[in-house]
Scaffold this motif. Structure first.
Motif, PDB file in Angstrom:
ATOM      1  N   LEU A  21       0.818  -1.208   0.000  1.00  0.00           N
ATOM      2  CA  LEU A  21       0.000   0.000   0.000  1.00  0.00           C
ATOM      3  C   LEU A  21       0.855   1.263   0.000  1.00  0.00           C
ATOM      4  O   LEU A  21       0.467   2.276  -0.591  1.00  0.00           O
ATOM      5  CB  LEU A  21      -0.955  -0.008   1.197  1.00  0.00           C
ATOM      6  CG  LEU A  21      -2.050  -1.069   1.164  1.00  0.00           C
ATOM      7  CD1 LEU A  21      -2.992  -0.907   2.357  1.00  0.00           C
ATOM      8  CD2 LEU A  21      -2.849  -0.995  -0.137  1.00  0.00           C
ATOM      9  N   LEU A  22       2.008   1.223   0.660  1.00  0.00           N
ATOM     10  CA  LEU A  22       2.897   2.375   0.627  1.00  0.00           C
ATOM     11  C   LEU A  22       3.387   2.609  -0.799  1.00  0.00           C
ATOM     12  O   LEU A  22       3.441   3.734  -1.279  1.00  0.00           O
ATOM     13  CB  LEU A  22       4.080   2.170   1.559  1.00  0.00           C
ATOM     14  CG  LEU A  22       4.942   3.418   1.775  1.00  0.00           C
ATOM     15  CD1 LEU A  22       4.206   4.433   2.631  1.00  0.00           C
ATOM     16  CD2 LEU A  22       6.270   3.070   2.412  1.00  0.00           C
ATOM     17  N   TRP A  23       3.760   1.532  -1.473  1.00  0.00           N
ATOM     18  CA  TRP A  23       4.165   1.641  -2.871  1.00  0.00           C
ATOM     19  C   TRP A  23       3.036   2.222  -3.709  1.00  0.00           C
ATOM     20  O   TRP A  23       3.235   3.137  -4.505  1.00  0.00           O
ATOM     21  CB  TRP A  23       4.551   0.259  -3.411  1.00  0.00           C
ATOM     22  CG  TRP A  23       4.644   0.226  -4.900  1.00  0.00           C
ATOM     23  CD1 TRP A  23       5.654   0.705  -5.675  1.00  0.00           C
ATOM     24  CD2 TRP A  23       3.668  -0.293  -5.806  1.00  0.00           C
ATOM     25  NE1 TRP A  23       5.366   0.513  -6.999  1.00  0.00           N
ATOM     26  CE2 TRP A  23       4.151  -0.099  -7.113  1.00  0.00           C
ATOM     27  CE3 TRP A  23       2.418  -0.909  -5.632  1.00  0.00           C
ATOM     28  CZ2 TRP A  23       3.437  -0.492  -8.240  1.00  0.00           C
ATOM     29  CZ3 TRP A  23       1.710  -1.298  -6.758  1.00  0.00           C
ATOM     30  CH2 TRP A  23       2.216  -1.094  -8.037  1.00  0.00           C
ATOM     31  N   LEU A  24       1.834   1.719  -3.514  1.00  0.00           N
ATOM     32  CA  LEU A  24       0.692   2.156  -4.303  1.00  0.00           C
ATOM     33  C   LEU A  24       0.392   3.631  -4.080  1.00  0.00           C
ATOM     34  O   LEU A  24       0.000   4.356  -4.997  1.00  0.00           O
ATOM     35  CB  LEU A  24      -0.529   1.306  -3.944  1.00  0.00           C
ATOM     36  CG  LEU A  24      -1.788   1.456  -4.812  1.00  0.00           C
ATOM     37  CD1 LEU A  24      -1.459   1.196  -6.285  1.00  0.00           C
ATOM     38  CD2 LEU A  24      -2.861   0.494  -4.322  1.00  0.00           C
ATOM     39  N   ALA A  25       0.595   4.107  -2.860  1.00  0.00           N
ATOM     40  CA  ALA A  25       0.294   5.502  -2.533  1.00  0.00           C
ATOM     41  C   ALA A  25       1.303   6.477  -3.123  1.00  0.00           C
ATOM     42  O   ALA A  25       0.962   7.613  -3.440  1.00  0.00           O
ATOM     43  CB  ALA A  25       0.222   5.679  -1.017  1.00  0.00           C
ATOM     44  N   HIS A  26       2.564   6.041  -3.305  1.00  0.00           N
ATOM     45  CA  HIS A  26       3.601   7.023  -3.614  1.00  0.00           C
ATOM     46  C   HIS A  26       4.473   6.735  -4.827  1.00  0.00           C
ATOM     47  O   HIS A  26       5.131   7.648  -5.316  1.00  0.00           O
ATOM     48  CB  HIS A  26       4.521   7.179  -2.395  1.00  0.00           C
ATOM     49  CG  HIS A  26       3.816   7.609  -1.162  1.00  0.00           C
ATOM     50  ND1 HIS A  26       3.270   8.863  -1.009  1.00  0.00           N
ATOM     51  CD2 HIS A  26       3.537   6.938  -0.006  1.00  0.00           C
ATOM     52  CE1 HIS A  26       2.701   8.951   0.174  1.00  0.00           C
ATOM     53  NE2 HIS A  26       2.844   7.806   0.803  1.00  0.00           N
ATOM     54  N   LEU A  27       4.492   5.506  -5.338  1.00  0.00           N
ATOM     55  CA  LEU A  27       5.483   5.197  -6.373  1.00  0.00           C
ATOM     56  C   LEU A  27       4.981   4.913  -7.783  1.00  0.00           C
ATOM     57  O   LEU A  27       5.634   5.298  -8.738  1.00  0.00           O
ATOM     58  CB  LEU A  27       6.329   3.997  -5.922  1.00  0.00           C
ATOM     59  CG  LEU A  27       7.393   4.291  -4.885  1.00  0.00           C
ATOM     60  CD1 LEU A  27       8.130   2.999  -4.543  1.00  0.00           C
ATOM     61  CD2 LEU A  27       8.381   5.322  -5.379  1.00  0.00           C
ATOM     62  N   PRO A  28       3.869   4.218  -7.976  1.00  0.00           N
ATOM     63  CA  PRO A  28       3.593   3.724  -9.324  1.00  0.00           C
ATOM     64  C   PRO A  28       3.177   4.821 -10.302  1.00  0.00           C
ATOM     65  O   PRO A  28       2.528   5.797  -9.930  1.00  0.00           O
ATOM     66  CB  PRO A  28       2.430   2.752  -9.099  1.00  0.00           C
ATOM     67  CG  PRO A  28       1.703   3.320  -7.934  1.00  0.00           C
ATOM     68  CD  PRO A  28       2.779   3.876  -7.042  1.00  0.00           C
ATOM     69  N   PRO A  29       3.555   4.684 -11.577  1.00  0.00           N
ATOM     70  CA  PRO A  29       3.077   5.618 -12.604  1.00  0.00           C
ATOM     71  C   PRO A  29       1.601   5.355 -12.884  1.00  0.00           C
ATOM     72  O   PRO A  29       1.224   4.229 -13.229  1.00  0.00           O
ATOM     73  CB  PRO A  29       3.952   5.294 -13.817  1.00  0.00           C
ATOM     74  CG  PRO A  29       4.381   3.876 -13.600  1.00  0.00           C
ATOM     75  CD  PRO A  29       4.487   3.686 -12.115  1.00  0.00           C
ATOM     76  N   ILE A  30       0.770   6.346 -12.708  1.00  0.00           N
ATOM     77  CA  ILE A  30      -0.678   6.182 -12.868  1.00  0.00           C
ATOM     78  C   ILE A  30      -1.035   6.103 -14.352  1.00  0.00           C
ATOM     79  O   ILE A  30      -0.625   6.946 -15.153  1.00  0.00           O
ATOM     80  CB  ILE A  30      -1.418   7.352 -12.201  1.00  0.00           C
ATOM     81  CG1 ILE A  30      -1.114   7.369 -10.695  1.00  0.00           C
ATOM     82  CG2 ILE A  30      -2.920   7.239 -12.431  1.00  0.00           C
ATOM     83  CD1 ILE A  30      -1.478   6.095  -9.976  1.00  0.00           C
ATOM     84  N   GLN A  31      -1.818   5.084 -14.705  1.00  0.00           N
ATOM     85  CA  GLN A  31      -2.140   4.828 -16.109  1.00  0.00           C
ATOM     86  C   GLN A  31      -3.516   5.344 -16.532  1.00  0.00           C
ATOM     87  O   GLN A  31      -3.800   5.404 -17.733  1.00  0.00           O
ATOM     88  CB  GLN A  31      -2.076   3.326 -16.372  1.00  0.00           C
ATOM     89  CG  GLN A  31      -0.726   2.706 -16.068  1.00  0.00           C
ATOM     90  CD  GLN A  31       0.386   3.294 -16.905  1.00  0.00           C
ATOM     91  OE1 GLN A  31       0.223   3.544 -18.090  1.00  0.00           O
ATOM     92  NE2 GLN A  31       1.529   3.544 -16.275  1.00  0.00           N
ATOM     93  N   GLY A  32      -4.373   5.695 -15.573  1.00  0.00           N
ATOM     94  CA  GLY A  32      -5.707   6.145 -15.944  1.00  0.00           C
ATOM     95  C   GLY A  32      -6.463   6.665 -14.743  1.00  0.00           C
ATOM     96  O   GLY A  32      -5.946   6.710 -13.616  1.00  0.00           O
ATOM     97  N   ARG A  33      -7.704   7.061 -14.990  1.00  0.00           N
ATOM     98  CA  ARG A  33      -8.548   7.620 -13.925  1.00  0.00           C
ATOM     99  C   ARG A  33      -9.944   7.050 -14.012  1.00  0.00           C
ATOM    100  O   ARG A  33     -10.541   6.961 -15.094  1.00  0.00           O
ATOM    101  CB  ARG A  33      -8.591   9.139 -14.023  1.00  0.00           C
ATOM    102  CG  ARG A  33      -9.605   9.793 -13.084  1.00  0.00           C
ATOM    103  CD  ARG A  33      -9.599  11.301 -13.154  1.00  0.00           C
ATOM    104  NE  ARG A  33      -8.432  11.870 -12.481  1.00  0.00           N
ATOM    105  CZ  ARG A  33      -8.331  13.173 -12.160  1.00  0.00           C
ATOM    106  NH1 ARG A  33      -9.315  14.025 -12.471  1.00  0.00           N
ATOM    107  NH2 ARG A  33      -7.260  13.616 -11.549  1.00  0.00           N
TER     108      ARG A  33
END
Length: 395
Positions: free
Chosen positions: A293-305
């Motif tokens: 969850l920490l990774w998900l909150a701060h690291l991944p490149p967002i691909q869509g909305r």
């Protein structure tokens, strides 16, 4: 991940964890006096001389403080910028390059020089250092995350001071942390630190520039405490990559995941670690998250909305529920199942991030329909959440 310690062996089953710091009130910076494991980050401007390159005086002064603390029994992890800055002079460069390739070249030359300086300086105190180079990918993948933890934890138990930096030589724009402030916050979470200290050339966070009569903000208990503060923008000139904005972001990441943080100047390092009233203290305002969850909150490149309706937003944000197709009003971007996407309310405010179970091609025909209806008309594989609660983090 790169380390000079080799591949560490597993800790023996049943081995006792290191003693933790004594309990302290969330706003009590005296916790730093008794902290057993501390992450300290220092920026390039604090280590460089006016002529360019690493300042021997600045580096030795910092090492003296950290070595004293290490010899007193505290496990210290140093996240140090300066590799690119150290590589400028040998390459005949007058300032930090803007293009990634030249930054990588400067880091490749400078990293060895920087670690050699730390090895010599800590060695004068009888302390061994190691080099740990990380990319964002090391904290995205579970196995690499576990490997990084085991290596760092073993080094600390062996009395070593790990010197951590972003692996600028191989990092690309897509997988960079962006600044070592955020890297320090993620390392603090990785090693389960008791506290994090961010050192720079500014002694604290002020409500406006000190030269304009600004007043120091001694304590931050949440984002509201900085709502009226003028903290400028991320630095773009000189040898550093960050600024006060990145330090505030990093301190909020740490505090929001259960680790208090202090922002102050390198000159205040000794006073900060002694728990004195210097800098700006970010008290804990959240609990430790899982690495995922920490990774998900701060690291991944967002691909869509995904844009949920008000009811779905409330279910996700307040009741911690999964996002169902019936509550989604629109889809934006181009993504595949498993990609990270953001969830934004109808007003455009991002409220969460998650890993989506369907592609942007599949989702439009699913919107506003129940999972039972979708299973009946499209097949049983559609009777599931668009974003499961276990793969979702509220921001």
């Amino acid at each position: 991940m790169t380390t000079d310690a080799g591949t560490p062996g597993r800790l023996q089953h049943g081995a006792k964890a290191p003693a933790r710091a004594r309990k302290a009130a969330p706003s009590d910076r005296s916790l730093l006096r008794g902290a057993k494991r501390v992450v300290v980050k220092v920026g390039s401007p604090s280590l460089t001389s006016l002529a360019g390159g690493i300042s021997a005086e600045a580096l030795l002064s910092l090492v003296d403080v950290l070595a004293a603390r290490r010899l007193a029994g505290t496990q210290v992890i140093l996240v140090s910028s300066g590799a690119i800055a150290a590589g400028l002079a040998p390459l005949g460069l007058g300032r930090r390059p803007r293009d990634l390739a030249t930054q990588q070249a400067a880091a490749s030359v400078g990293q060895g020089l920087l670690v050699a300086r730390y090895t010599q300086a800590f060695g004068a105190h009888g302390i061994t250092v190691s080099q740990i180079l990380l990319t964002a990918e090391d904290l995205m993948r579970r196995q690499q995350y576990a490997n990084a933890y085991r290596a760092l934890n073993r080094l600390l138990h062996l009395g070593v001071v790990p010197v951590v930096n972003e692996n600028d030589t191989v990092a690309t724009h897509e997988i960079r942390f962006g600044d070592n402030d955020r890297l320090a916050a993620l390392v603090a979470h990785l090693v389960k630190a008791d506290a994090m200290v961010l050192l720079s050339d500014v002694d604290a966070i002020y409500d406006r520039p000190p030269q304009a009569g600004g007043v120091r903000i001694p304590l931050v208990t949440g984002p509201a405490d900085l709502a009226e503060a003028d903290i400028g923008s991320a630095g773009k000139a000189g040898v550093g990559a960050g600024g006060m904005v990145t330090k505030v972001e990093a301190a909020n990441i740490a505090a929001g995941s259960g680790i208090p943080a202090l922002v102050t100047s390198t000159a205040n390092a000794a006073a900060a670690l002694a728990g004195e009233d210097v800098g700006t203290w970010f008290s804990v305002n959240g609990s430790r998250r899982t690495p995922r969850l920490l990774w998900l909150a701060h690291l991944p490149p967002i691909q869509g909305r995904l844009v949920p309706d008000d009811g779905a937003v409330k279910a996700v944000r307040e009741r911690h529920r999964s996002l169902l197709p019936a509550g989604i009003t629109s889809v934006r971007g181009d993504f595949e199942p498993g990609d990270p996407v953001e969830l934004a309310d109808p007003q455009g405010h991002v409220v969460a991030r998650g890993l989506v179970n369907f592609s942007s091609y599949e989702l439009p025909r699913m919107l506003g329909r129940s999972t039972r209806e979708l299973a009946s008309s499209l097949g049983r594989q559609y009777e599931r959440e668009v974003v499961h609660v276990d793969d979702l983090v509220v921001l």
